[in-house]
Design a protein around this motif. Structure first.
Motif, PDB file in Angstrom:
ATOM      1  N   ILE A  27       0.842  -1.208   0.000  1.00 18.17           N
ATOM      2  CA  ILE A  27       0.000   0.000   0.000  1.00 18.17           C
ATOM      3  C   ILE A  27       0.876   1.257   0.000  1.00 18.17           C
ATOM      4  N   PHE A  28       1.909   1.236   0.829  1.00 17.61           N
ATOM      5  CA  PHE A  28       2.808   2.397   0.879  1.00 17.61           C
ATOM      6  C   PHE A  28       3.464   2.619  -0.494  1.00 17.61           C
ATOM      7  N   TYR A  29       3.884   1.521  -1.135  1.00 18.66           N
ATOM      8  CA  TYR A  29       4.541   1.634  -2.444  1.00 18.66           C
ATOM      9  C   TYR A  29       3.575   2.179  -3.489  1.00 18.66           C
ATOM     10  N   LEU A  30       2.318   1.676  -3.503  1.00 21.39           N
ATOM     11  CA  LEU A  30       1.335   2.125  -4.500  1.00 21.39           C
ATOM     12  C   LEU A  30       0.967   3.589  -4.293  1.00 21.39           C
ATOM     13  N   VAL A  31       0.788   3.976  -3.032  1.00 23.04           N
ATOM     14  CA  VAL A  31       0.469   5.392  -2.749  1.00 23.04           C
ATOM     15  C   VAL A  31       1.634   6.280  -3.174  1.00 23.04           C
ATOM     16  N   ASN A  32       2.827   5.867  -2.854  1.00 25.58           N
ATOM     17  CA  ASN A  32       4.010   6.636  -3.228  1.00 25.58           C
ATOM     18  C   ASN A  32       4.157   6.726  -4.744  1.00 25.58           C
ATOM     19  N   THR A  33       3.881   5.603  -5.436  1.00 28.48           N
ATOM     20  CA  THR A  33       3.959   5.581  -6.901  1.00 28.48           C
ATOM     21  C   THR A  33       2.918   6.512  -7.513  1.00 28.48           C
ATOM     22  N   ALA A  34       1.688   6.458  -6.988  1.00 21.26           N
ATOM     23  CA  ALA A  34       0.624   7.331  -7.504  1.00 21.26           C
ATOM     24  C   ALA A  34       0.990   8.801  -7.307  1.00 21.26           C
ATOM     25  N   PHE A  35       1.581   9.111  -6.171  1.00 19.55           N
ATOM     26  CA  PHE A  35       1.997  10.497  -5.899  1.00 19.55           C
ATOM     27  C   PHE A  35       3.090  10.952  -6.878  1.00 19.55           C
ATOM     28  N   LEU A  36       4.040  10.070  -7.162  1.00 23.72           N
ATOM     29  CA  LEU A  36       5.111  10.405  -8.095  1.00 23.72           C
ATOM     30  C   LEU A  36       4.578  10.562  -9.521  1.00 23.72           C
ATOM     31  N   LEU A  37       3.635   9.670  -9.889  1.00 27.41           N
ATOM     32  CA  LEU A  37       3.044   9.783 -11.233  1.00 27.41           C
ATOM     33  C   LEU A  37       2.267  11.082 -11.387  1.00 27.41           C
ATOM     34  N   LEU A  38       1.595  11.464 -10.282  1.00 28.39           N
ATOM     35  CA  LEU A  38       0.848  12.727 -10.328  1.00 28.39           C
ATOM     36  C   LEU A  38       1.801  13.906 -10.519  1.00 28.39           C
ATOM     37  N   ILE A  39       2.902  13.915  -9.795  1.00 25.38           N
ATOM     38  CA  ILE A  39       3.902  14.986  -9.945  1.00 25.38           C
ATOM     39  C   ILE A  39       4.501  14.951 -11.346  1.00 25.38           C
ATOM     40  N   PHE A  40       4.770  13.724 -11.865  1.00 28.74           N
ATOM     41  CA  PHE A  40       5.338  13.579 -13.215  1.00 28.74           C
ATOM     42  C   PHE A  40       4.385  14.139 -14.261  1.00 28.74           C
ATOM     43  N   ASN A  41       3.093  13.862 -14.106  1.00 26.27           N
ATOM     44  CA  ASN A  41       2.099  14.309 -15.062  1.00 26.27           C
ATOM     45  C   ASN A  41       1.903  15.830 -15.003  1.00 26.27           C
ATOM     46  N   LEU A  42       1.987  16.384 -13.815  1.00 21.52           N
ATOM     47  CA  LEU A  42       1.823  17.839 -13.676  1.00 21.52           C
ATOM     48  C   LEU A  42       3.058  18.581 -14.146  1.00 21.52           C
TER      49      LEU A  42
END
Length: 335
Positions: A27-42
């Motif tokens: 869960i920690f890895y998926l949340v962290n990945t989603a956060f990084l993808l969001l920053i990457f997309n923005l």
């Protein structure tokens, strides 16, 4: 069930156990990945997130694969640990190492308990086999005496009957040891009177052996269980009679004090060798004297030590070849 189906079920169960074990990290890895993808997309307008997502999922799959292999190794070691002591374990983490240490400790404790139970059971089997053998011998003597009844035969029957009673009482006392606390009644006991009673009960043995009891000391009260204390005295006096030549004496002296009262039982018997002294209270140990006297069982002194410990009586024994044996019983005084 086919081997492939069994293997598929095992893999599925292994994957489920791995996920259950690592769900917080996942869960920690998926949340962290989603956060990084969001920053990457923005940050990078119009960029695709498929590629970094695939990389992230690949890393997660590799992580779960490694953890599944580690889980397989752990479960294999755990399965071995359930069945035997001294198994080979290869812990991957500190927690796993602690688990195996606890299991090893539990194995060791239960192994010691099982060994003690087996020793106790084997000891009891040997004791009761000895009692049964002795009683069968007595019954055979009684049977022969009944075939040719006479005055001497009646004396033999009476003697063998006493042996039967002693063996039965010994067997019952051994069975009572496990529930000693339920059969223990501490009270104020006149030690002089109790010793006199035991001597009187052993009168026939003294007469047959040609040995003379000598009791010294006045009335002295101690705090103990009357029945079990009498049993201890019977065992010690019986041993003294058994190993004392005819015409000799057995001295019993009571020395009272404010806190402790000491009863000393000293015979003029054959004595015990120095090599046997450290083991005289061990179960079934008869030593050199026991090999010379076939009636020895190695039970009496063991029972004395065991019961005395329960009663709070301190027992010491000193002896030397040709000089006799002295047993001291130190009681808590009850004035």
């Amino acid at each position: 069930m086919k081997r492939k189906e069994v293997w598929d079920m095992y893999l599925f169960r292994l994957l489920r156990q791995t996920i259950d074990s690592e769900w917080k990290a996942i869960i920690f890895y998926l949340v962290n990945t989603a956060f990084l993808l969001l920053i990457f997309n923005l940050t990078f307008t119009g960029s695709l997130i498929v590629y970094p997502a695939l990389i992230s999922l690949t890393i997660l799959a590799a992580y779960l694969t490694v953890k599944a292999v580690m889980m397989h190794s752990f479960l294999h070691s755990l399965d071995s640990a359930k069945h035997s002591k001294g198994y080979a374990s290869y812990p991957e983490t500190c927690k796993e190492a602690l688990v195996f240490e606890v299991i090893e400790d539990i194995h060791g404790r239960y192994h010691d308990i099982i060994v003690a139970i087996n020793d106790k059971l084997n000891g009891r089997n040997s004791m009761f086999s000895s009692f049964i053998h002795n009683m069968k011998t007595s019954l055979a003597v009684i049977e022969l005496a009944c075939v040719n009844p006479s005055q001497d035969a009646l004396g033999d029957i009476a003697l063998e009957n006493e042996k039967l009673k002693r063996n039965l009482e010994q067997a019952l006392n051994i069975l009572r040891l496990d529930e000693f606390s339920n059969d223990y009644v501490p009270e104020r006991v006149d030690l002089h009177s109790l010793v006199s009673t035991v001597i009187n009960e052993k009168k026939r043995d003294f007469i047959y052996a040609g040995v003379y009891p000598k009791l010294h000391g006045d009335t002295a009260y101690v705090y103990t269980d009357k029945k079990w204390c009498a049993y201890i005295l019977e065992q010690i006096i019986a041993n003294a009679i058994k190993y004392t030549p005819p015409g000799k004496n057995i001295y019993m002296e009571i020395t009272p004090d404010e806190k402790r009262t000491v009863l000393t039982i000293r015979d003029e018997g054959i004595g015990i060798g120095a090599e046997d002294m450290p083991r005289v209270f061990e179960l079934f140990y008869t030593g050199k004297n026991g090999r010379d006297h076939k009636a020895a069982t190695g039970i009496g002194l063991f029972m004395v030590k065991h019961i005395a410990k329960q009663l709070g009586i301190e027992v010491t024994l000193t002896s030397a070849i040709g000089e006799g044996t002295k047993v001291c019983l130190s009681f808590l005084s009850k004035l």
